[in-house]
Design an enzyme around this catalytic site. Sequence first.
Site, PDB file in Angstrom:
ATOM      1  N   GLU A 212      75.247 -10.733 -34.950  1.00 37.60           N
ATOM      2  CA  GLU A 212      75.579 -11.224 -33.610  1.00 37.60           C
ATOM      3  C   GLU A 212      74.405 -11.349 -32.643  1.00 37.60           C
ATOM      4  O   GLU A 212      74.444 -10.795 -31.547  1.00 37.60           O
ATOM      5  CB  GLU A 212      76.669 -10.322 -33.005  1.00 37.60           C
ATOM      6  CG  GLU A 212      77.891 -10.215 -33.900  1.00 37.60           C
ATOM      7  CD  GLU A 212      78.957  -9.258 -33.363  1.00 37.60           C
ATOM      8  OE1 GLU A 212      78.697  -8.530 -32.405  1.00 37.60           O
ATOM      9  OE2 GLU A 212      80.067  -9.260 -33.926  1.00 37.60           O
TER      10      GLU A 212
ATOM     11  N   ASN B 173      74.750 -12.741 -39.475  1.00 41.25           N
ATOM     12  CA  ASN B 173      76.216 -12.796 -39.409  1.00 41.25           C
ATOM     13  C   ASN B 173      76.643 -12.940 -37.946  1.00 41.25           C
ATOM     14  O   ASN B 173      76.072 -12.304 -37.070  1.00 41.25           O
ATOM     15  CB  ASN B 173      76.695 -11.444 -39.971  1.00 41.25           C
ATOM     16  CG  ASN B 173      78.148 -11.350 -40.294  1.00 41.25           C
ATOM     17  OD1 ASN B 173      78.709 -12.255 -40.900  1.00 41.25           O
ATOM     18  ND2 ASN B 173      78.772 -10.235 -39.918  1.00 41.25           N
TER      19      ASN B 173
ATOM     20  N   GLU C  91      84.462 -11.621 -42.306  1.00 42.14           N
ATOM     21  CA  GLU C  91      85.357 -10.668 -41.613  1.00 42.14           C
ATOM     22  C   GLU C  91      86.644 -11.343 -41.152  1.00 42.14           C
ATOM     23  O   GLU C  91      87.067 -11.183 -40.006  1.00 42.14           O
ATOM     24  CB  GLU C  91      84.654 -10.083 -40.374  1.00 42.14           C
ATOM     25  CG  GLU C  91      83.295  -9.497 -40.651  1.00 42.14           C
ATOM     26  CD  GLU C  91      82.644  -8.852 -39.425  1.00 42.14           C
ATOM     27  OE1 GLU C  91      83.305  -8.701 -38.387  1.00 42.14           O
ATOM     28  OE2 GLU C  91      81.458  -8.502 -39.535  1.00 42.14           O
TER      29      GLU C  91
HETATM   30  C1  XIL Z   1      84.763  -3.290 -35.926  1.00 35.73           C
HETATM   31  C2  XIL Z   1      85.591  -2.311 -36.750  1.00 35.73           C
HETATM   32  O1  XIL Z   1      86.582  -3.029 -37.440  1.00 35.73           O
HETATM   33  C3  XIL Z   1      86.207  -1.267 -35.866  1.00 35.73           C
HETATM   34  O2  XIL Z   1      86.839  -0.253 -36.647  1.00 35.73           O
HETATM   35  C4  XIL Z   1      85.149  -0.614 -34.959  1.00 35.73           C
HETATM   36  O3  XIL Z   1      85.767   0.270 -34.061  1.00 35.73           O
HETATM   37  C5  XIL Z   1      84.378  -1.684 -34.215  1.00 35.73           C
HETATM   38  O4  XIL Z   1      83.830  -2.618 -35.135  1.00 35.73           O
HETATM   39  N1  XIL Z   1      82.177  -7.709 -35.774  1.00 35.73           N
HETATM   40  C6  XIL Z   1      81.588  -6.910 -36.738  1.00 35.73           C
HETATM   41  C7  XIL Z   1      82.304  -5.705 -37.215  1.00 35.73           C
HETATM   42  O5  XIL Z   1      80.524  -7.270 -37.268  1.00 35.73           O
HETATM   43  O6  XIL Z   1      81.430  -4.671 -37.575  1.00 35.73           O
HETATM   44  C8  XIL Z   1      83.321  -5.201 -36.203  1.00 35.73           C
HETATM   45  O7  XIL Z   1      84.063  -4.156 -36.804  1.00 35.73           O
HETATM   46  C9  XIL Z   1      84.206  -6.330 -35.755  1.00 35.73           C
HETATM   47  C10 XIL Z   1      83.402  -7.421 -35.088  1.00 35.73           C
END
Ligand code: XIL
Length: 367
Positions: free
Chosen positions: A164, A205, A275
């Site tokens: 990000e 990512n 994701e």
């Molecule tokens: C999220 C997890 O799913 C949660 O459990 C945690 O509290 C916060 O992070 N982008 C990403 C992930 O790259 O690592 C994030 O995951 C969601 C958004």
Amino acid sequence: MAPLVQIAATLGLTLAGTFITVDAAAVERATGLKGLNSLAKAKGRYFGTAVDAIWQNTDTKYLKISGDFKEFGMITPENEMKWYATEPTRGQFNFTGGDYIVHWAHKNGQAVRGHNFVWHSQLPDWLNNGTWDKKTLLSIMNTHIGHLGGHYRGKLYCWDVVNEPFNDDGTWRSTIWHDIIGPEFIPLALKKAHEIDPKAKLYVNDYNARRFPSVEGLSVKSDAHYNLAKSLLKQHVPYHGFGIQGHLVVGQLPTTIPQNIARFAALGLEVAFTEVDIRMDLPDNAKNQTIQANDYKTVVNACVGSKACVGITVWETSDDYSWIPGVFPTQGDALLFDNDKNPKPAYYAVADALKAAKVHGHFNSWP
Ligand code: XIL
């Protein structure tokens, strides 16, 4: 029915003359499952999921599905390889949670995505609250990548090296990494990761922007990634894959995902959906479940329409494990299995789209 035939039928077996054949349709009817990763694998891809803290999980239904190679061939630790978890105190590393997941996944024949090295979120307090000059922060970054990457060297399919880095409008996100080191934190992190684990595919990512057209499709944010990719590759920086997170909203998918994948593919990069979840307003209803199924199909079609797309990971297995209600309290039900671990219409839509795929990908599974 003769007892043997009855037993065979219960197990999904058909007695044909003296041969016993497995009736795949009957097995499907018995389990309700179609084998998403098996279907993806047949088309040269993987289908994966994210899991968290399974060392303390006793939910047998969840563990059975998440650990089933037929359903999921790739596992991402949802939190346990993040900075706060792996270097909670400067210079002191903890790999317990990550090790458990990697061991568990490998035992199941599943490959693992490393997530992640350099991000602005979920950093430990010592790092967030410290005052750093460029030289010190670079050394902190390299030490972290060195230890974490070194610990898992040769064991992971890939790493999200940078997560990000851009704002939704395509400008650099203000983070300690960008503001103190400068945009070169990205090539420097990629080079360090490559030096430490030369076989791992290295990814940048990012996630969708809600107020702008999203990073999944053509947008100012994905333009920023595209320009970054071009510049990294021109400088021969080890950069192998663009990770499209895919945190999406039911009925609001961008229409240009295939074009976006195509332009990264044209640079020679691989692409992965890393994701995916497609959330809806709660309470859930049949209409939204149908739209969601169609949206999942759109994502799968975008991936299997390009040889460059190696696979799709959903951000958790079942709705009761999703991070979405915690962050968007009125929304949820974003995944393929419901709270009771039953497959939803979206699950079958994914299976159908994988089955119908015509383009063969190139994912070589671990090990
Ligand atoms: C999220 C997890 O799913 C949660 O459990 C945690 O509290 C916060 O992070 N982008 C990403 C992930 O790259 O690592 C994030 O995951 C969601 C958004």
